[in-house]
Design a protein around this motif. Sequence first.
Motif, PDB file in Angstrom:
ATOM      1  N   UNK A 287      13.462 -42.354   3.721  1.00 36.29           N
ATOM      2  CA  UNK A 287      13.469 -40.979   3.228  1.00 36.29           C
ATOM      3  C   UNK A 287      12.371 -40.139   3.877  1.00 36.29           C
ATOM      4  N   UNK A 291      12.689 -36.768   6.213  1.00 32.25           N
ATOM      5  CA  UNK A 291      12.195 -35.482   5.705  1.00 32.25           C
ATOM      6  C   UNK A 291      11.047 -34.958   6.569  1.00 32.25           C
ATOM      7  N   UNK A 295      10.697 -31.880   9.819  1.00 35.68           N
ATOM      8  CA  UNK A 295       9.623 -30.891   9.713  1.00 35.68           C
ATOM      9  C   UNK A 295       8.674 -31.015  10.907  1.00 35.68           C
ATOM     10  N   UNK A 296       8.413 -32.248  11.294  1.00 38.93           N
ATOM     11  CA  UNK A 296       7.441 -32.500  12.343  1.00 38.93           C
ATOM     12  C   UNK A 296       7.808 -31.866  13.669  1.00 38.93           C
ATOM     13  N   UNK A 300      15.397 -27.066  11.778  1.00 39.62           N
ATOM     14  CA  UNK A 300      16.042 -26.584  10.556  1.00 39.62           C
ATOM     15  C   UNK A 300      17.438 -27.187  10.458  1.00 39.62           C
ATOM     16  N   UNK A 303      19.867 -32.503   5.821  1.00 36.96           N
ATOM     17  CA  UNK A 303      19.794 -33.963   5.845  1.00 36.96           C
ATOM     18  C   UNK A 303      20.461 -34.498   4.587  1.00 36.96           C
TER      19      UNK A 303
ATOM     20  N   UNK B 116       1.822 -26.104   9.727  1.00 38.43           N
ATOM     21  CA  UNK B 116       2.999 -26.283   8.876  1.00 38.43           C
ATOM     22  C   UNK B 116       3.746 -27.560   9.233  1.00 38.43           C
ATOM     23  N   UNK B 117       3.157 -28.360  10.063  1.00 37.98           N
ATOM     24  CA  UNK B 117       3.726 -29.687  10.307  1.00 37.98           C
ATOM     25  C   UNK B 117       2.861 -30.702   9.582  1.00 37.98           C
ATOM     26  N   UNK B 118       3.449 -31.836   9.305  1.00 41.24           N
ATOM     27  CA  UNK B 118       2.779 -32.837   8.493  1.00 41.24           C
ATOM     28  C   UNK B 118       1.571 -33.435   9.199  1.00 41.24           C
ATOM     29  N   UNK B 177      14.737 -24.096   0.599  1.00 39.95           N
ATOM     30  CA  UNK B 177      16.022 -24.794   0.438  1.00 39.95           C
ATOM     31  C   UNK B 177      16.691 -24.423  -0.876  1.00 39.95           C
ATOM     32  N   UNK B 281      13.022 -33.334  -3.246  1.00 42.30           N
ATOM     33  CA  UNK B 281      11.823 -32.869  -2.553  1.00 42.30           C
ATOM     34  C   UNK B 281      10.619 -33.753  -2.811  1.00 42.30           C
ATOM     35  N   UNK B 306      15.202 -33.293   1.058  1.00 43.54           N
ATOM     36  CA  UNK B 306      14.495 -32.023   1.250  1.00 43.54           C
ATOM     37  C   UNK B 306      13.770 -32.000   2.578  1.00 43.54           C
ATOM     38  N   UNK B 307      14.337 -31.286   3.543  1.00 45.55           N
ATOM     39  CA  UNK B 307      13.687 -31.092   4.840  1.00 45.55           C
ATOM     40  C   UNK B 307      12.489 -30.165   4.620  1.00 45.55           C
ATOM     41  N   UNK B 308      11.312 -30.599   5.071  1.00 50.28           N
ATOM     42  CA  UNK B 308      10.113 -29.787   4.877  1.00 50.28           C
ATOM     43  C   UNK B 308      10.152 -28.469   5.625  1.00 50.28           C
ATOM     44  N   UNK B 309      11.101 -28.310   6.519  1.00 54.88           N
ATOM     45  CA  UNK B 309      11.190 -27.071   7.282  1.00 54.88           C
ATOM     46  C   UNK B 309      12.532 -26.389   7.078  1.00 54.88           C
ATOM     47  N   UNK B 310      12.494 -25.092   6.998  1.00 52.84           N
ATOM     48  CA  UNK B 310      13.680 -24.242   7.031  1.00 52.84           C
ATOM     49  C   UNK B 310      13.200 -22.936   7.664  1.00 52.84           C
TER      50      UNK B 310
END
Lengths: 336, 336
Positions: A287, A291, A295-296, A300, A303, B116-118, B177, B281, B306-310
């Motif tokens: 997971x 996720x 983002x990394x 966009x 998933x 904004x990236x992990x 999201x 999320x 939940x994709x951390x980016x949109x």
Amino acid sequence: MSERDPYGLRRVVRPKGVLPQQAEVLDPRLPLGADELAIDVERLNVDAASFRQLQQECAGDVPRIAARVREIVAERGKLQNPVTGSGGMLIGRVAEVGAAHPAYPGLKRGDRIATLVSLTLTPLLLEEIRGVQPNAERLDVRGRAILFATGLWAPMPEDLPEATALAVLDVCGAPAWVARLAAKGQRVLVLGAGKSGSLACAQARRNGAHVTALDYRRDAAQALVSDGLADAWLAADATHPLEVYAQTKGAFDLVVNCASVPGTEMASILSVREGGEVLFFSMATSFTAAALGAEGIGKDVRLTIGNGYARGHATLALDLVRQTPALQKIFATRVA
Amino acid sequence: MSERDPYGLRRVVRPKGVLPQQAEVLDPRLPLGADELAIDVERLNVDAASFRQLQQECAGDVPRIAARVREIVAERGKLQNPVTGSGGMLIGRVAEVGAAHPAYPGLKRGDRIATLVSLTLTPLLLEEIRGVQPNAERLDVRGRAILFATGLWAPMPEDLPEATALAVLDVCGAPAWVARLAAKGQRVLVLGAGKSGSLACAQARRNGAHVTALDYRRDAAQALVSDGLADAWLAADATHPLEVYAQTKGAFDLVVNCASVPGTEMASILSVREGGEVLFFSMATSFTAAALGAEGIGKDVRLTIGNGYARGHATLALDLVRQTPALQKIFATRVA
């Protein structure tokens, strides 16, 4: 005994207060509840990720795999792989149907059925392991399993070989979700040319998508094209995201991940276009890798976790195989 | 130095051939690449699941948490929690912008930005941990971080308190999201009344949904209603699926899981109606628990990671907070 217990809570030994799937240990020895169904088990079809892990742990040694399965089931009262967390499904004959079970009186003693719920929540008592078929990821056994009132099952079809039907039913969620998500004219990439991957390809094509099959085994990917199940093929190792990206260029509308190994999330995400979707049907999916991976790289994309159930999934998958001789051939080979 | 390396592969120490997020170890000490950006780090905002794990491992002891973070970063060259796999994000001032980085020449030395990236893929060198704020899940530090060409960042807004902005940006994927998935008139359940849960409630309500907030802390759930961010509240422990089900009755169209603890998949799935959707999320979500859990109870629901980016997520979340005084109050309290 007469109380309703649709989720099988009475069978949870520990920890208390969780559902059977989350339980460490189930009790398969309790007397049958009025809303339960007992099955004389003949075959266990192990989830691909679980079987692969067992093979690795046991260095491919069949007697050791059997011993390890016996040990897991004895300890947990179910066949849930402690490493992958996944299970599989089974076929057998109805031993007894409680009077309050929804299948009563439609089902009778001796009917041959397959369970469509995971072995991870199915109470199981193993009496004997009679054989292990590594190619089919299958064990021939004698044992007793319990199905709760909410537990899905299907009668074993009589017009398909038993092993084929079992294997198809085990992964029938994948084509059912592809049927919903793959749109006409879309570019669809299927990672993994195994059983669920083959069904996913066939269904996506039936939906009118342009289908590319990818596998690390060049032959397997190529065969899907020559069998008419895919339009194009790619040979690459999905655990090497950059190798995959070099070939897919991130141009796909939908990526269906049917790989059976861990570490394929980024290959999937790198292959889909901005605004596209990844449908993860590999039980080895992480997971957080999915996720945070999207983002990394600032991508966009939607998933989706492949839910093993979708209404009508068994009928859809069996019909797909009935109408597609190439799939019958693939399943016959894989489960021989 | 002049070669393009948009995913930061040059920084991967081991294993070779993976992206920085999948790497066990990154090298934050290499000279700055022409397409990289160096940041003098001031604050680390740790992902909720990771911070909770660190607190448990260190029995809530602040100096031990600091020591453990120092150890992880020294070993891995990034702040990726080895147990949860998750990270967080940071703020700092631009130290140097490579001439081939997309932010050149817009950004200049000394500009205050948030990544904004992990943190799970951000090369990081820690010189000093100056403080740990457990309530804000934040560390005040001195250090140096690297952002690749694909790494998302945002200028720190000047009209919101810095700590608020950082915390909002850290979870801005959730409201973005929800903005896409929550439809007018739908019944939406949000699990967890923390930061991302509050934003999810506010956004779902703005979309015209009827919003129920659920938390094990009765006060926190109730407060979202009195603050006008939700229409109804429930107090229940999301790790006890049957307790939650008794209250939600499986009647929700959309369930947004913003819990920060493991084991909340079944509470989510039991709460959504047949044909509905769960948006996960929580970084503590288990893929197999969700996929097999829905199948196990025969529930035909869509399960979304939940994709951390949109696209536009930072602006959307910051605007939501700007226009919602109750959220400003919540974030001010939580990050104080």
